[in-house]
Design an enzyme around this catalytic site. Structure first.
Site, mmCIF file in Angstrom:
data_model
loop_
_atom_site.group_PDB
_atom_site.id
_atom_site.type_symbol
_atom_site.label_atom_id
_atom_site.label_comp_id
_atom_site.label_asym_id
_atom_site.label_seq_id
_atom_site.Cartn_x
_atom_site.Cartn_y
_atom_site.Cartn_z
ATOM 1 N N HIS A 90 0.848 -1.188 0.000
ATOM 2 C CA HIS A 90 0.000 0.000 0.000
ATOM 3 C C HIS A 90 0.883 1.236 0.000
ATOM 4 C CE1 HIS A 90 -2.221 3.239 2.289
ATOM 5 N NE2 HIS A 90 -3.009 3.020 1.263
ATOM 6 N N SER A 91 0.560 2.207 -0.868
ATOM 7 C CA SER A 91 1.243 3.503 -0.887
ATOM 8 C C SER A 91 2.748 3.320 -1.108
ATOM 9 C CB SER A 91 0.942 4.246 0.422
ATOM 10 O OG SER A 91 1.357 5.578 0.352
ATOM 11 N N TYR A 92 3.591 3.838 -0.187
ATOM 12 C CA TYR A 92 5.036 3.640 -0.298
ATOM 13 C C TYR A 92 5.392 2.161 -0.297
ATOM 14 C CZ TYR A 92 9.647 2.859 1.825
ATOM 15 O OH TYR A 92 10.895 2.365 2.135
ATOM 16 N N GLY A 94 4.313 0.044 -2.100
ATOM 17 C CA GLY A 94 4.444 -0.359 -3.489
ATOM 18 C C GLY A 94 5.880 -0.300 -3.967
ATOM 19 N N HIS A 230 -7.271 7.206 0.358
ATOM 20 C CA HIS A 230 -5.969 6.542 0.289
ATOM 21 C C HIS A 230 -5.945 5.294 1.174
ATOM 22 C CE1 HIS A 230 -1.743 6.307 -0.594
ATOM 23 N NE2 HIS A 230 -1.398 6.399 0.687
#
Length: 252
Positions: A90-92, A94, A230
């Site tokens: 998720h998010s960073y 990734g 998000h």
């Protein structure tokens, strides 16, 4: 006396609640990698659903100080998995799975409102490209080599569809994001060789949805869009769990 005890035992057995059968263990493990500013507790809803469905689930707790260290910790979790791994970021997170996903045990990658850098790119580089008409993450200037989200804007930017009490705590309990994690360069992008899946959060105010679609297309990822903030794994755990299960390779 024996007859009386036998009758009581039979009554107890007859009145005992019938528990649902536990799902058979799946031949895949799921490794969950959180993003910046939060810890792994945000995965609880997804974890519960996946384990109920029979998946072994390992939850990575990254310090988010350097990309290199986060990749190492994620690789350690992959090594512990009993089965081929569905690696989720998720998010960073990734960025972390893009590098760690080159491990031979990883059979597919799942990006959730996440950064998917190419070789030579970092999250910082991707975030330098604003999307007209879409908000940028409300980050405060770095302090002592770390970033945080403006606490006054955290709830609206990060998790607008999560209850206010929870997001107020998340804003106060932020995990500072190290500049060496933000600027960590990808050396080998796993999405170039592994099947990839991408869930686009269309109401995201941290990673612009247009940027998400662009990264998903570049990774040739199977893409699904969802009306979510998000914090998609917290606000839509059922949909996220189902999306992850769709990446287990059983239908390919």
């Amino acid at each position: 006396m024996v007859r009386k005890m036998s009758g009581l035992l039979a009554l107890a057995i007859a009145s005992a609640p019938i528990l649902p059968a536990k799902a058979a263990e799946k031949p895949f493990s799921v490794v969950l990698v959180h993003g910046a500013f939060v810890d792994a507790s945000g995965w609880r809803g997804v974890f519960d659903r996946l384990t109920k469905d029979g998946y072994e689930v390992l939850v990575v707790q990254n310090p988010t100080i350097t990309l290199k260290d986060d990749v190492t910790i994620t690789q350690q979790a992959i090594a512990k998995a009993k089965h081929p791994v569905i690696l989720v970021g998720h998010s960073y997170g990734g960025s972390v799975i893009t590098e760690a996903g080159n491990d031979a045990k990883v059979q597919s990658l799942v990006y959730l409102a996440a950064f998917a850098p190419d070789v030579g790119e970092s999250v910082a580089k991707l975030a330098e490209e604003p999307v007209p008409g879409e908000p940028q993450a409300p980050l405060l200037p770095p302090t002592n080599g770390f970033l945080i989200v403006d606490p006054a804007k955290f709830s609206a930017a990060f998790a607008a569809d999560v209850d206010a009490q929870t997001t107020a705590f998340m804003a106060a309990a932020q995990v500072p994001w190290g500049l060496n994690a933000v600027g960590g360069i990808i050396t080998n992008a796993a999405w170039k060789s592994k099947p990839s899946y991408y869930m686009v959060a269309t109401e995201d105010h941290m990673v612009p949805p247009t940027a998400q679609r662009r990264m998903a297309k570049r990774a040739n990822a199977k893409t699904q869009e969802i009306k979510s903030s998000h914090a998609v794994m917290m606000s839509h755990p059922d949909e996220v769990a189902a999306f992850i299960e769709g990446a287990d390779g059983s239908t390919r």
